[in-house]
Motif scaffolding. Structure first.
Motif, PDB file in Angstrom:
ATOM      1  N   TRP A 169       0.819  -1.210   0.000  1.00 29.97           N
ATOM      2  CA  TRP A 169       0.000   0.000   0.000  1.00 29.97           C
ATOM      3  C   TRP A 169       0.858   1.267   0.000  1.00 29.97           C
ATOM      4  O   TRP A 169       0.584   2.231  -0.730  1.00 29.97           O
ATOM      5  CB  TRP A 169      -0.911  -0.021   1.234  1.00 29.97           C
ATOM      6  CG  TRP A 169      -1.813   1.164   1.382  1.00 29.97           C
ATOM      7  CD1 TRP A 169      -2.377   1.906   0.385  1.00 29.97           C
ATOM      8  CD2 TRP A 169      -2.262   1.745   2.603  1.00 29.97           C
ATOM      9  NE1 TRP A 169      -3.169   2.909   0.910  1.00 29.97           N
ATOM     10  CE2 TRP A 169      -3.117   2.832   2.277  1.00 29.97           C
ATOM     11  CE3 TRP A 169      -2.058   1.438   3.946  1.00 29.97           C
ATOM     12  CZ2 TRP A 169      -3.735   3.606   3.247  1.00 29.97           C
ATOM     13  CZ3 TRP A 169      -2.681   2.210   4.913  1.00 29.97           C
ATOM     14  CH2 TRP A 169      -3.508   3.280   4.567  1.00 29.97           C
TER      15      TRP A 169
ATOM     16  N   LEU B 184     -14.454  -8.275  -5.767  1.00 27.11           N
ATOM     17  CA  LEU B 184     -14.362  -6.946  -5.174  1.00 27.11           C
ATOM     18  C   LEU B 184     -13.138  -6.158  -5.620  1.00 27.11           C
ATOM     19  O   LEU B 184     -13.227  -4.947  -5.855  1.00 27.11           O
ATOM     20  CB  LEU B 184     -14.361  -7.066  -3.647  1.00 27.11           C
ATOM     21  CG  LEU B 184     -15.643  -7.607  -3.011  1.00 27.11           C
ATOM     22  CD1 LEU B 184     -15.437  -7.833  -1.522  1.00 27.11           C
ATOM     23  CD2 LEU B 184     -16.810  -6.643  -3.239  1.00 27.11           C
ATOM     24  N   ALA B 185     -11.992  -6.826  -5.707  1.00 25.87           N
ATOM     25  CA  ALA B 185     -10.741  -6.092  -5.956  1.00 25.87           C
ATOM     26  C   ALA B 185     -10.759  -5.294  -7.269  1.00 25.87           C
ATOM     27  O   ALA B 185     -10.334  -4.125  -7.274  1.00 25.87           O
ATOM     28  CB  ALA B 185      -9.552  -7.053  -5.916  1.00 25.87           C
TER      29      ALA B 185
ATOM     30  N   ARG C 135     -13.253  -3.929  -8.736  1.00 23.56           N
ATOM     31  CA  ARG C 135     -14.147  -2.791  -8.538  1.00 23.56           C
ATOM     32  C   ARG C 135     -13.496  -1.730  -7.648  1.00 23.56           C
ATOM     33  O   ARG C 135     -13.612  -0.525  -7.904  1.00 23.56           O
ATOM     34  CB  ARG C 135     -15.473  -3.280  -7.938  1.00 23.56           C
ATOM     35  CG  ARG C 135     -16.308  -4.069  -8.937  1.00 23.56           C
ATOM     36  CD  ARG C 135     -17.433  -4.850  -8.280  1.00 23.56           C
ATOM     37  NE  ARG C 135     -18.348  -5.372  -9.291  1.00 23.56           N
ATOM     38  CZ  ARG C 135     -18.104  -6.439 -10.042  1.00 23.56           C
ATOM     39  NH1 ARG C 135     -16.962  -7.104  -9.896  1.00 23.56           N
ATOM     40  NH2 ARG C 135     -18.984  -6.849 -10.939  1.00 23.56           N
ATOM     41  N   TRP C 136     -12.844  -2.170  -6.579  1.00 21.65           N
ATOM     42  CA  TRP C 136     -12.123  -1.220  -5.732  1.00 21.65           C
ATOM     43  C   TRP C 136     -11.028  -0.516  -6.536  1.00 21.65           C
ATOM     44  O   TRP C 136     -10.829   0.685  -6.401  1.00 21.65           O
ATOM     45  CB  TRP C 136     -11.508  -1.945  -4.533  1.00 21.65           C
ATOM     46  CG  TRP C 136     -12.504  -2.442  -3.533  1.00 21.65           C
ATOM     47  CD1 TRP C 136     -13.775  -1.984  -3.347  1.00 21.65           C
ATOM     48  CD2 TRP C 136     -12.310  -3.483  -2.585  1.00 21.65           C
ATOM     49  NE1 TRP C 136     -14.392  -2.685  -2.334  1.00 21.65           N
ATOM     50  CE2 TRP C 136     -13.524  -3.604  -1.844  1.00 21.65           C
ATOM     51  CE3 TRP C 136     -11.253  -4.333  -2.270  1.00 21.65           C
ATOM     52  CZ2 TRP C 136     -13.669  -4.535  -0.824  1.00 21.65           C
ATOM     53  CZ3 TRP C 136     -11.397  -5.265  -1.244  1.00 21.65           C
ATOM     54  CH2 TRP C 136     -12.599  -5.368  -0.533  1.00 21.65           C
TER      55      TRP C 136
ATOM     56  N   SER D 225     -12.267   2.236  -8.802  1.00 21.64           N
ATOM     57  CA  SER D 225     -12.680   3.468  -8.117  1.00 21.64           C
ATOM     58  C   SER D 225     -11.516   4.191  -7.443  1.00 21.64           C
ATOM     59  O   SER D 225     -11.465   5.428  -7.436  1.00 21.64           O
ATOM     60  CB  SER D 225     -13.744   3.146  -7.061  1.00 21.64           C
ATOM     61  OG  SER D 225     -14.872   2.547  -7.649  1.00 21.64           O
ATOM     62  N   LEU D 226     -10.578   3.400  -6.866  1.00 19.41           N
ATOM     63  CA  LEU D 226      -9.565   4.000  -5.997  1.00 19.41           C
ATOM     64  C   LEU D 226      -8.137   3.855  -6.510  1.00 19.41           C
ATOM     65  O   LEU D 226      -7.236   4.533  -6.006  1.00 19.41           O
ATOM     66  CB  LEU D 226      -9.646   3.350  -4.599  1.00 19.41           C
ATOM     67  CG  LEU D 226     -11.003   3.423  -3.902  1.00 19.41           C
ATOM     68  CD1 LEU D 226     -11.003   2.548  -2.653  1.00 19.41           C
ATOM     69  CD2 LEU D 226     -11.347   4.858  -3.549  1.00 19.41           C
TER      70      LEU D 226
ATOM     71  N   TRP E  43      -5.266   0.587  -7.988  1.00 18.42           N
ATOM     72  CA  TRP E  43      -4.933  -0.758  -7.520  1.00 18.42           C
ATOM     73  C   TRP E  43      -4.172  -0.748  -6.203  1.00 18.42           C
ATOM     74  O   TRP E  43      -4.334  -1.635  -5.362  1.00 18.42           O
ATOM     75  CB  TRP E  43      -4.128  -1.508  -8.585  1.00 18.42           C
ATOM     76  CG  TRP E  43      -2.728  -0.995  -8.824  1.00 18.42           C
ATOM     77  CD1 TRP E  43      -2.339  -0.092  -9.757  1.00 18.42           C
ATOM     78  CD2 TRP E  43      -1.556  -1.363  -8.102  1.00 18.42           C
ATOM     79  NE1 TRP E  43      -0.993   0.130  -9.673  1.00 18.42           N
ATOM     80  CE2 TRP E  43      -0.473  -0.644  -8.671  1.00 18.42           C
ATOM     81  CE3 TRP E  43      -1.287  -2.234  -7.053  1.00 18.42           C
ATOM     82  CZ2 TRP E  43       0.834  -0.757  -8.211  1.00 18.42           C
ATOM     83  CZ3 TRP E  43       0.010  -2.356  -6.581  1.00 18.42           C
ATOM     84  CH2 TRP E  43       1.063  -1.628  -7.152  1.00 18.42           C
TER      85      TRP E  43
ATOM     86  N   GLN F  85      -4.477   1.205  -3.606  1.00 23.81           N
ATOM     87  CA  GLN F  85      -5.343   1.433  -2.448  1.00 23.81           C
ATOM     88  C   GLN F  85      -6.042   0.155  -1.995  1.00 23.81           C
ATOM     89  O   GLN F  85      -6.449   0.046  -0.835  1.00 23.81           O
ATOM     90  CB  GLN F  85      -6.390   2.503  -2.784  1.00 23.81           C
ATOM     91  CG  GLN F  85      -5.810   3.860  -3.139  1.00 23.81           C
ATOM     92  CD  GLN F  85      -4.924   4.414  -2.043  1.00 23.81           C
ATOM     93  OE1 GLN F  85      -5.285   4.370  -0.870  1.00 23.81           O
ATOM     94  NE2 GLN F  85      -3.768   4.939  -2.423  1.00 23.81           N
ATOM     95  N   VAL F  86      -6.159  -0.808  -2.891  1.00 23.74           N
ATOM     96  CA  VAL F  86      -6.780  -2.088  -2.528  1.00 23.74           C
ATOM     97  C   VAL F  86      -5.959  -2.792  -1.460  1.00 23.74           C
ATOM     98  O   VAL F  86      -6.498  -3.467  -0.577  1.00 23.74           O
ATOM     99  CB  VAL F  86      -6.956  -2.978  -3.770  1.00 23.74           C
ATOM    100  CG1 VAL F  86      -7.592  -4.314  -3.402  1.00 23.74           C
ATOM    101  CG2 VAL F  86      -7.807  -2.257  -4.817  1.00 23.74           C
TER     102      VAL F  86
ATOM    103  N   ILE G 283      -7.061  -1.415   1.855  1.00 20.63           N
ATOM    104  CA  ILE G 283      -8.351  -1.976   2.278  1.00 20.63           C
ATOM    105  C   ILE G 283      -8.151  -3.372   2.857  1.00 20.63           C
ATOM    106  O   ILE G 283      -8.704  -3.715   3.909  1.00 20.63           O
ATOM    107  CB  ILE G 283      -9.333  -2.015   1.092  1.00 20.63           C
ATOM    108  CG1 ILE G 283      -9.655  -0.591   0.625  1.00 20.63           C
ATOM    109  CG2 ILE G 283     -10.614  -2.763   1.475  1.00 20.63           C
ATOM    110  CD1 ILE G 283     -10.464  -0.537  -0.655  1.00 20.63           C
TER     111      ILE G 283
END
Length: 401
Positions: free
Chosen positions: A97, A156-157, A159-160, A163-164, A166, A168-169, A172
């Motif tokens: 991250w 989910l990954a 989609r995350w 939006s944000l 890769w 930032q996943v 999360i």
């Protein structure tokens, strides 16, 4: 169904729940790069070969770390090892991250995510220790259905990431692992008894006994086909669907998640069927389904190809449950070490799957050669099951299977 509920009441269900949660979240960590493969390829300008290696590296790391996890589970206790794995996962996710994704660091990060794969050698012994031998197939199948984490991360990954971004996943996932660690500590009861010296002596004895058993190597091969095929297919599916059918990252992730869901949900039924009918007899039926569906994955008909991908995932899921019921039956005193060794070989199979698939595609121009190669290995596994069943039938005075 009443028998199943009765079995579950016969042990410590919070430990089973904790083991399942550990494996679920660890699988999300383990296959995180596979789920993010397309967004990462675009952002980092990776070639197809780079991407296939990057997707495969966590599976290789998981193979190596599963052996260590099984050893640590038998030596230091499954709960202590499981907590250490979650803390290690958290550190790796924070690295992914916050760090700059330089080329060398990216490969090291991918290998380190293999910590998630080590969970298998810990979660299964924890669940098994909490229940009597008569329930092992069902219980281990339920615990192992934690590979439903595959479904969650593949769905989910992407989609995350859309939006944000890769990277930032990873942040999360770090939060999810932190919560999981707290819940795991509260839920799980360590059932290991005895002093440290006795455990040390038992570990070396169990190691020597396991390595002398031919069945351990035979089960390794079966698990490389069933589990290795499952995790390898799920890891490479986003890339395969993008190149074969033109799916985007979100759509490819959704199909891959469906395959993971089918393979995960059906796994406990494989263990239950093995408890009732015998593992060999169930594999005798399941392996031809794996072979037939894999060779049709790249069918000219897109609908047929999707159906075959789902069928292959489901058949592999049943096979996973069957093989680990057989492991618990064959090695009741060495379940941690056996889980580590056999699970490691399964992970090696998963590592080899994307590499072979991508390599043969580079040579032949399509994925068909790699899928046919895997199917050939499945035929070999089925032949071994046939010979074992036939030998057992001769001994018992029965007919061939």
């Amino acid at each position: 169904m009443a028998d199943i509920w009765q079995m579950l009441r016969g042990g410590h269900w919070p430990t089973l729940l904790g083991a399942w949660l550990h494996l679920t979240v660890s699988f999300m960590v383990w296959l995180l790069i596979g789920a993010l493969s397309l967004p990462m390829a675009r952002a980092l300008e990776l070639t197809g070969t780079d991407l296939s290696v990057l997707v495969a590296l966590p599976l290789l790391g998981g193979a190596l770390l599963r052996v260590f996890g099984g050893w640590s589970c038998d030596w230091f206790g499954a709960k202590n090892t499981a907590v250490a794995i979650l803390i290690g996962e958290l550190a790796v996710l924070l690295w992914g991250w916050l760090a700059d994704p330089a080329s060398i660091g990216l490969w090291c990060l991918a290998v380190s995510l293999g910590l998630g794969g080590a969970s298998f050698a810990v979660a299964l012994p924890l669940a098994g220790q909490a229940y009597p031998p008569s329930s092992q197939g069902l219980v281990l199948g339920l615990a192992a259905s934690g590979n439903i984490g595959t479904v969650l991360v593949l769905f989910l990954a992407p989609r995350w990431a859309e939006s944000l971004g890769w990277q930032q996943v990873f942040g999360i996932m770090a939060g999810i692992v932190t919560v999981t660690c707290v819940l795991f500590i509260l839920l799980v009861r360590e059932s290991r008894q005895g002093d440290r010296h006795r455990r040390d002596v038992e570990w070396w004895h169990h190691a020597a006994t396991l390595l002398r058993q031919r069945s351990a190597y035979w089960l390794c091969f079966l698990y490389a086909i069933t589990f290795g095929g499952f995790v390898g297919l799920c890891s490479v599916l986003p890339m395969l669907l993008y190149e074969t059918y033109g799916y985007d990252a979100v759509a490819a992730g959704s199909v891959a998640a469906l395959c993971g869901l089918v393979g995960s949900v059906i796994r406990p039924f494989g263990g239950y069927a093995a408890d009732q009918r015998g593992g060999m007899r169930v594999l005798y039926v399941v392996l031809p389904l794996i072979v037939g569906s894999v060779v049709a994955v790249t069918s000219p008909s897109q609908a047929m190809g999707m159906a075959m991908i789902v069928l292959a995932s489901g058949a592999m899921g049943v096979g996973n449950g069957v093989v680990f019921q057989m492991v618990a039956e064959e090695f009741p005193e060495q379940i941690g070490m056996a889980s580590g060794l056999i699970g490691a070989v399964g992970s090696v199979g998963g590592f080899a799957f994307p590499i072979v698939l991508s390599g043969l595609k580079l040579v032949t121009g399509s994925y068909d050669a790699g899928l046919w190669f895997f199917a050939g290995l499945g035929v070999c596994a089925w032949g071994m099951v046939f010979l074992r069943l036939r030998g057992a039938a001769v001994v018992d005075g029965e007919g061939a299977p």
